[in-house]
Design an enzyme around this catalytic site. Structure first.
Site, short mmCIF file in Angstrom:
data_model
loop_
_atom_site.label_atom_id
_atom_site.label_comp_id
_atom_site.label_asym_id
_atom_site.label_seq_id
_atom_site.Cartn_x
_atom_site.Cartn_y
_atom_site.Cartn_z
N HIS A 48 -2.44 4.08 10.04
CA HIS A 48 -1.69 3.48 10.90
C HIS A 48 -0.95 4.46 11.96
O HIS A 48 0.13 4.11 12.26
CB HIS A 48 -0.76 2.35 10.35
CG HIS A 48 -1.23 1.21 9.43
ND1 HIS A 48 -0.53 0.86 8.37
CD2 HIS A 48 -2.71 0.72 9.49
CE1 HIS A 48 -1.64 -0.01 7.84
NE2 HIS A 48 -2.80 0.11 8.44
N ASN A 56 0.43 -3.83 9.33
CA ASN A 56 -0.57 -3.18 9.98
C ASN A 56 -0.52 -3.44 11.49
O ASN A 56 -0.67 -4.60 11.93
CB ASN A 56 -1.95 -3.69 9.30
CG ASN A 56 -1.79 -3.89 7.95
OD1 ASN A 56 -0.88 -4.60 7.41
ND2 ASN A 56 -2.58 -3.40 6.99
N TYR A 107 4.22 0.02 1.81
CA TYR A 107 4.23 0.71 2.91
C TYR A 107 5.68 0.59 3.59
O TYR A 107 6.12 -0.57 3.74
CB TYR A 107 3.43 -0.40 4.22
CG TYR A 107 1.79 -0.14 4.23
CD1 TYR A 107 1.23 1.13 3.94
CD2 TYR A 107 1.01 -1.30 4.42
CE1 TYR A 107 -0.34 1.03 3.68
CE2 TYR A 107 -0.25 -1.14 4.35
CZ TYR A 107 -1.00 -0.05 3.95
OH TYR A 107 -2.41 0.01 3.86
C1 LIG Z 1 -9.59 2.49 7.58
C2 LIG Z 1 -8.73 1.89 8.53
C3 LIG Z 1 -8.21 0.59 7.77
C4 LIG Z 1 -7.09 0.16 9.05
N1 LIG Z 1 -6.75 -1.04 8.37
C5 LIG Z 1 -5.99 -1.98 9.22
C6 LIG Z 1 -5.98 -3.59 8.94
O1 LIG Z 1 -6.39 -3.97 8.29
N2 LIG Z 1 -5.19 -3.96 9.94
C7 LIG Z 1 -4.54 -3.31 11.04
O2 LIG Z 1 -3.98 -4.14 11.92
N3 LIG Z 1 -4.80 -2.02 11.33
C8 LIG Z 1 -5.53 -1.35 10.50
N4 LIG Z 1 -6.05 0.05 10.73
C9 LIG Z 1 -5.31 0.49 11.66
C10 LIG Z 1 -5.82 0.26 13.44
O3 LIG Z 1 -7.09 0.08 13.19
C11 LIG Z 1 -5.48 1.12 14.32
O4 LIG Z 1 -4.02 1.48 14.34
C12 LIG Z 1 -5.86 0.71 15.55
O5 LIG Z 1 -7.13 0.42 15.68
C13 LIG Z 1 -5.64 1.81 16.80
O6 LIG Z 1 -5.83 1.41 18.08
P1 LIG Z 1 -5.94 2.53 19.24
O7 LIG Z 1 -6.53 1.60 20.33
O8 LIG Z 1 -4.65 3.22 19.14
O9 LIG Z 1 -7.00 3.33 18.79
P2 LIG Z 1 -8.57 2.96 18.16
O10 LIG Z 1 -8.62 1.78 17.91
O11 LIG Z 1 -8.85 4.38 17.14
O12 LIG Z 1 -9.66 3.43 19.37
C14 LIG Z 1 -9.78 4.76 19.85
C15 LIG Z 1 -11.27 4.80 20.44
O13 LIG Z 1 -11.38 5.96 21.43
C16 LIG Z 1 -12.56 6.45 21.13
N5 LIG Z 1 -12.30 7.95 21.76
C17 LIG Z 1 -11.69 8.76 21.27
N6 LIG Z 1 -11.64 10.05 21.97
C18 LIG Z 1 -12.62 9.57 22.89
C19 LIG Z 1 -12.98 10.44 23.99
N7 LIG Z 1 -12.63 11.87 23.97
N8 LIG Z 1 -13.99 9.69 24.83
C20 LIG Z 1 -14.34 8.55 24.70
N9 LIG Z 1 -13.99 7.55 23.38
C21 LIG Z 1 -13.06 8.28 22.81
C22 LIG Z 1 -12.53 6.35 19.56
O14 LIG Z 1 -13.89 6.45 19.34
C23 LIG Z 1 -12.22 4.94 19.43
O15 LIG Z 1 -13.16 3.96 19.51
C24 LIG Z 1 -6.76 0.68 10.04
C25 LIG Z 1 -7.44 1.87 10.54
C26 LIG Z 1 -8.26 2.35 9.66
C27 LIG Z 1 -8.61 3.68 10.08
#
Ligand SMILES: Cc1cc2nc3c(=O)[nH]c(=O)nc-3n(C[C@H](O)[C@H](O)[C@H](O)COP(=O)(O)OP(=O)(O)OC[C@H]3O[C@@H](n4cnc5c(N)ncnc54)[C@H](O)[C@@H]3O)c2cc1C
Length: 549
Positions: free
Chosen positions: A482, A529, A400
């Site tokens: 990410h 991550n 990464y």
């Molecule tokens: C497969 C995978 C593996 C990963 N592994 C890791 C790891 O091991 N460690 C780590 O630190 N990070 C990891 N990540 C990254 C990390 O999970 C994300 O960076 C983080 O969750 C992002 O946080 P966020 O709050 O920005 O968005 P998210 O956690 O994506 O949350 C956004 C939320 O908003 C909701 N939403 C979107 N649009 C709407 C709408 N219009 N109305 C209502 N709800 C809505 C979605 O359903 C979601 O629940 C991984 C990601 C993935 C996909």
């Protein structure tokens, strides 16, 4: 059929999206005595929250696929009903967002994660208390199995031999967060009692105990309702994803005069909500205006707010190398979905121990180094090893490229308002590519010191440059899940030529009471991550939002 929202009930805060940013910010606001509505478009995930998605061997338990670390990989085999349908990358659209579906790696940030790109007030020194709070609530562990053992460590030990022989120091990474150069260790995971924990098991639990906190799942926010820069509520659209059941529809309002809306819908979701609300670059607002779903009812163009939403997109640049060694033992985590090995299943269900307590596909070691680029910049590399590859004794080690990268991309809307990575952020700058090549050259020489190790990719006759050039700079080949940056924080107001979409209080420029709190506000990518850093940022954002008059 969706239930219409009450036309009289109002909330001090409406938070949209229950991921790494949304859950903590909603909890902190409710802790301060505010009435908070948290809206999540996806269904419940963890058993704790009445989630139901599980293989048959978990029937009769309170566990779902999201709770058992060894079932993480299932998202790659069958993401139906879990991954977001309106974005062109992998994302968790369930309660908990990314922190419900990810591999639970949990890093205390390196100082450069905040110091390099975040603006004044958001540097490491400003985040000490928030970091301490987050890690006291969610300490994480590097030994997920309750019997205190680490299982099937042949892969870890093989790679560690090469690292040891090349000057890397083994340590417990979160005890030495500032030592991310020539170091390695076991990953820390937000697992407790051998189950995924994190924000779903901490912040959401405390929030849900307060009568002034309300959670709606299966409920999709369409856009904010606003007059000029003042937001009065959120318009919902009925969830069409049949499998998840009906949510709430209509318009839900904030407390008149003082109420606020927080977008925490993720890097793509928050940017899309802004654009559908008439906030963003004109070319994107015109896409919304032309759409069949939104065009006729979109806010009029004289109220549009021009901001660089969708720009500054970034992600770790992922480059996979593959090795094989007779000591590496593959475990079939995919097979564990339908047909787990009886003794492993028993050990997990009866004692919360064994290989299924470890995150699939047996991650580690994780190693770090800093690379100096031809432009003088320092770039961070995280090496993330896992037991999975072309043969039964293969390992894939993902490089990464993180903190210090200078390439950026862009996300935009398609005519049906699904989002798309239209400019891929990987390796657009030659100095980023140089760092990738330097890093792989180094690891090739480090691992060549391990007796019996063979190379799958790059092949031993291939130059590193030829290998790196052979992998396309596409999301499919380089994506790391990410994503950050589409609604960047900064004091350089994007309405007047700056890069920032939100100000230093995370408030959207040009609005009175609209905020963004999630990965999208990160100005640059983290070393590791990002989810712990996002929770820390949410803690800091809640403090600043509450301090506003
Ligand atoms: C497969 C995978 C593996 C990963 N592994 C890791 C790891 O091991 N460690 C780590 O630190 N990070 C990891 N990540 C990254 C990390 O999970 C994300 O960076 C983080 O969750 C992002 O946080 P966020 O709050 O920005 O968005 P998210 O956690 O994506 O949350 C956004 C939320 O908003 C909701 N939403 C979107 N649009 C709407 C709408 N219009 N109305 C209502 N709800 C809505 C979605 O359903 C979601 O629940 C991984 C990601 C993935 C996909």
């Amino acid at each position: 059929q969706c239930t219409p929202a009450s036309t009289t009930q109002t909330y001090d805060y409406i938070v949209i999206g229950s991921g790494a940013g949304g859950i903590p910010v909603a909890d902190k606001l409710s802790e301060a005595g505010k009435s908070v509505l948290l809206i999540e478009k996806g269904p419940p995930s963890s058993g704790r929250w009445n989630g139901t998605m599980k293989p048959s061997w978990l029937q009769g338990t309170n566990l779902t696929r999201f709770d058992v670390p060894g079932l993480f990989n299932q998202i790659w085999a069958d993401p139906t009903g879990v991954s977001c349908e309106d974005i062109d990358v992998m994302g968790g659209c369930v309660l908990g967002g990314g922190v419900a579906v990810n591999s639970a790696l949990w890093w205390k940030p390196h100082p450069r994660d905040f110091d390099l790109n975040f603006p004044s007030g958001w540097k490491t020194a400003d985040m000490v208390n928030h970091t301490n709070t987050v890690f006291s609530r969610i300490p994480g562990t590097y030994i997920p199995s309750k019997d205190g053992k680490l299982y099937l460590q042949g892969g870890f030990d093989t790679v560690a031999k090469g690292l040891d022989a090349s000057g890397f120091k083994q340590l417990i990474p979160n005890d030495h967060a500032d030592e991310k150069n020539f170091t390695y260790g076991h990953s820390t995971f937000f697992i407790e009692n051998a189950e995924r924990q994190g924000p779903l098991a901490t912040y959401l639990v405390t929030a849900a105990k307060r009568p002034s906190f309300t959670l709606w799942t299966n409920t999709v926010a369409k856009r904010v309702v606003r007059t000029g820069g003042h937001i009065t509520g959120v318009e919902l659209e009925c969830n069409k994803q049949g499998s998840v059941g009906p949510g709430t529809s209509g318009i839900v309002n904030v407390t008149p005069g003082t109420g606020r809306v927080i977008l925490s819908a993720g890097t793509f979701g928050s940017a899309k909500l802004l654009m559908r609300s008439g906030i963003g670059p004109t070319d994107q607002l015109n896409v919304v205006k032309s759409s069949s779903t939104d065009g006729a009812t979109m806010i009029s163009s004289d109220q549009w707010i021009s901001l660089p939403v969708g720009n500054n997109l970034n992600d770790h640049v992922g480059t996979d190398i593959q090795i094989a060694h007779p000591d590496v033992v593959f475990y079939d985590f995919y097979g564990a979905w339908n047909n787990p090995i009886q003794s492993d299943k028993d050990l997990y269900l009866k004692n919360r121990s064994g290989i299924l307590a470890q995150v699939a596909p047996n991650l580690g070691p994780i190693a770090w180094q800093q690379i100096k680029g031809p432009d003088g910049g320092i770039r961070h590399i995280q090496w993330q090893s896992r037991v999975e590859g072309r043969t039964k004794n293969a390992m894939t080690i993902t490089q990464y490229l993180g903190t210090g990268t200078t390439s950026r991309g862009r996300m935009t809307l398609q005519p049906n308002l699904n989002t798309r990575v239209s400019t891929v952020p990987y390796l657009r700058d030659a100095a980023d590519k140089d760092a990738v090549i330097q890093g792989i050259d180094f690891i090739r020489s480090a691992l060549s010191k391990v007796n019996g190790l063979t190379w799958i990719t790059p092949t031993s006759s291939q130059t590193t440059t030829a290998f790196v050039n052979s992998i396309p700079a596409t999301v499919a080949s380089r994506g790391s899940n990410h994503w950050i940056g589409s609604c960047t924080i900064g004091s350089d107001d994007g309405r007047t030529g700056g890069k920032a979409v939100v100000d230093l209080d995370t408030k959207v420029y040009g609005t009175d009471n609209l905020f963004v709190v999630d990965a999208s506000i990160f100005p640059g990518i983290t070393t590791g991550n990002p989810s712990a850093a996002i929770v820390i940022v949410a803690e800091r954002a809640a403090e600043r939002i509450l301090a506003l008059k």
